[in-house]
Design a protein around this motif. Structure first.
Motif, mmCIF file in Angstrom:
data_model
loop_
_atom_site.group_PDB
_atom_site.id
_atom_site.type_symbol
_atom_site.label_atom_id
_atom_site.label_comp_id
_atom_site.label_asym_id
_atom_site.label_seq_id
_atom_site.Cartn_x
_atom_site.Cartn_y
_atom_site.Cartn_z
ATOM 1 N N LEU A 27 8.145 -0.631 -1.165
ATOM 2 C CA LEU A 27 6.850 -0.811 -1.817
ATOM 3 C C LEU A 27 6.978 -1.560 -3.139
ATOM 4 O O LEU A 27 6.121 -2.381 -3.483
ATOM 5 N N ILE A 28 8.043 -1.273 -3.864
ATOM 6 C CA ILE A 28 8.269 -1.988 -5.128
ATOM 7 C C ILE A 28 8.463 -3.474 -4.876
ATOM 8 O O ILE A 28 7.852 -4.316 -5.544
ATOM 9 N N TRP A 29 9.284 -3.842 -3.891
ATOM 10 C CA TRP A 29 9.553 -5.256 -3.622
ATOM 11 C C TRP A 29 8.319 -5.976 -3.082
ATOM 12 O O TRP A 29 8.069 -7.132 -3.441
ATOM 13 N N MET A 82 5.899 1.632 7.770
ATOM 14 C CA MET A 82 5.789 2.814 6.916
ATOM 15 C C MET A 82 4.879 3.869 7.536
ATOM 16 O O MET A 82 5.136 5.067 7.417
ATOM 17 N N TYR A 83 3.812 3.443 8.192
ATOM 18 C CA TYR A 83 2.912 4.386 8.853
ATOM 19 C C TYR A 83 3.669 5.190 9.906
ATOM 20 O O TYR A 83 3.569 6.421 9.956
ATOM 21 N N SER A 85 6.928 5.570 10.139
ATOM 22 C CA SER A 85 7.983 6.362 9.501
ATOM 23 C C SER A 85 7.436 7.643 8.889
ATOM 24 O O SER A 85 8.030 8.710 9.026
ATOM 25 N N LEU A 86 6.308 7.536 8.201
ATOM 26 C CA LEU A 86 5.718 8.727 7.591
ATOM 27 C C LEU A 86 5.169 9.675 8.642
ATOM 28 O O LEU A 86 5.284 10.897 8.514
ATOM 29 N N LYS A 87 4.578 9.127 9.692
ATOM 30 C CA LYS A 87 4.022 9.944 10.767
ATOM 31 C C LYS A 87 5.116 10.721 11.495
ATOM 32 O O LYS A 87 4.930 11.877 11.874
ATOM 33 N N ALA A 88 6.275 10.081 11.669
ATOM 34 C CA ALA A 88 7.356 10.705 12.439
ATOM 35 C C ALA A 88 8.397 11.397 11.557
ATOM 36 O O ALA A 88 9.398 11.883 12.075
ATOM 37 N N HIS A 89 8.160 11.446 10.254
ATOM 38 C CA HIS A 89 9.158 12.048 9.357
ATOM 39 C C HIS A 89 9.373 13.527 9.704
ATOM 40 O O HIS A 89 8.436 14.295 9.819
ATOM 41 N N GLY A 90 10.622 13.889 9.890
ATOM 42 C CA GLY A 90 10.962 15.271 10.189
ATOM 43 C C GLY A 90 10.941 15.622 11.665
ATOM 44 O O GLY A 90 11.174 16.770 12.032
ATOM 45 N N ARG A 91 10.644 14.646 12.503
ATOM 46 C CA ARG A 91 10.672 14.893 13.944
ATOM 47 C C ARG A 91 11.250 13.683 14.643
ATOM 48 O O ARG A 91 11.396 12.622 14.052
#
Length: 127
Positions: A27-29, A82-83, A85-91
């Motif tokens: 996000l920074i880049w 990112m969507y 990655s965030l949706k699937a984070h932890g699974r």
């Protein structure tokens, strides 16, 4: 880093810890890419002529419009990645999520080379 480990459990642990951290840098880049692009357009007084048809049809205009389009594609691919990655984070990701995530990563990687190539060609107009 995770691809260097053969064990899937180790890969998942590494991805779950490093992935979000890398996402913040991503996000920074992206933000820096957009901010510097807007600043350069302003610095070279391109806002006033960017929509002019003769500018769009010039070699410089064509290069600039293509670069802007590729930057848009990078932002879009990053948002998709990112969507997921965030949706699937932890699974565990579904097969479809893996394909889309890996494809978006590859597009981001390749598009970044295109952005650099266009930047180099555009910079020749300011030498």
């Amino acid at each position: 880093m995770g691809i260097y480990f053969k064990d899937k459990k180790t890969q998942n642990i590494i991805y779950s810890h490093i992935g979000p951290f890398y996402g913040y840098f991503q996000l920074i880049w992206i933000s820096l890419l957009l901010i510097t692009g807007f600043l350069l357009l302003n610095q070279h007084n391109l806002y006033s002529i960017i929509l002019d048809e003769s500018f769009r049809n010039s070699q410089f205009g064509i290069l600039l419009y293509r670069k802007i389009f590729i930057v848009f594609l990078v932002v879009l691919a990053t948002a998709i990645h990112m969507y997921i990655s965030l949706k699937a984070h932890g699974r565990q990701r579904t097969k479809k999520e893996k394909i889309i995530s890996r494809a978006s990563s590859m597009f981001i990687f390749l598009f970044n080379f295109s952005i650099i190539w266009y930047a180099i060609n555009i910079s020749q107009y300011f030498i």
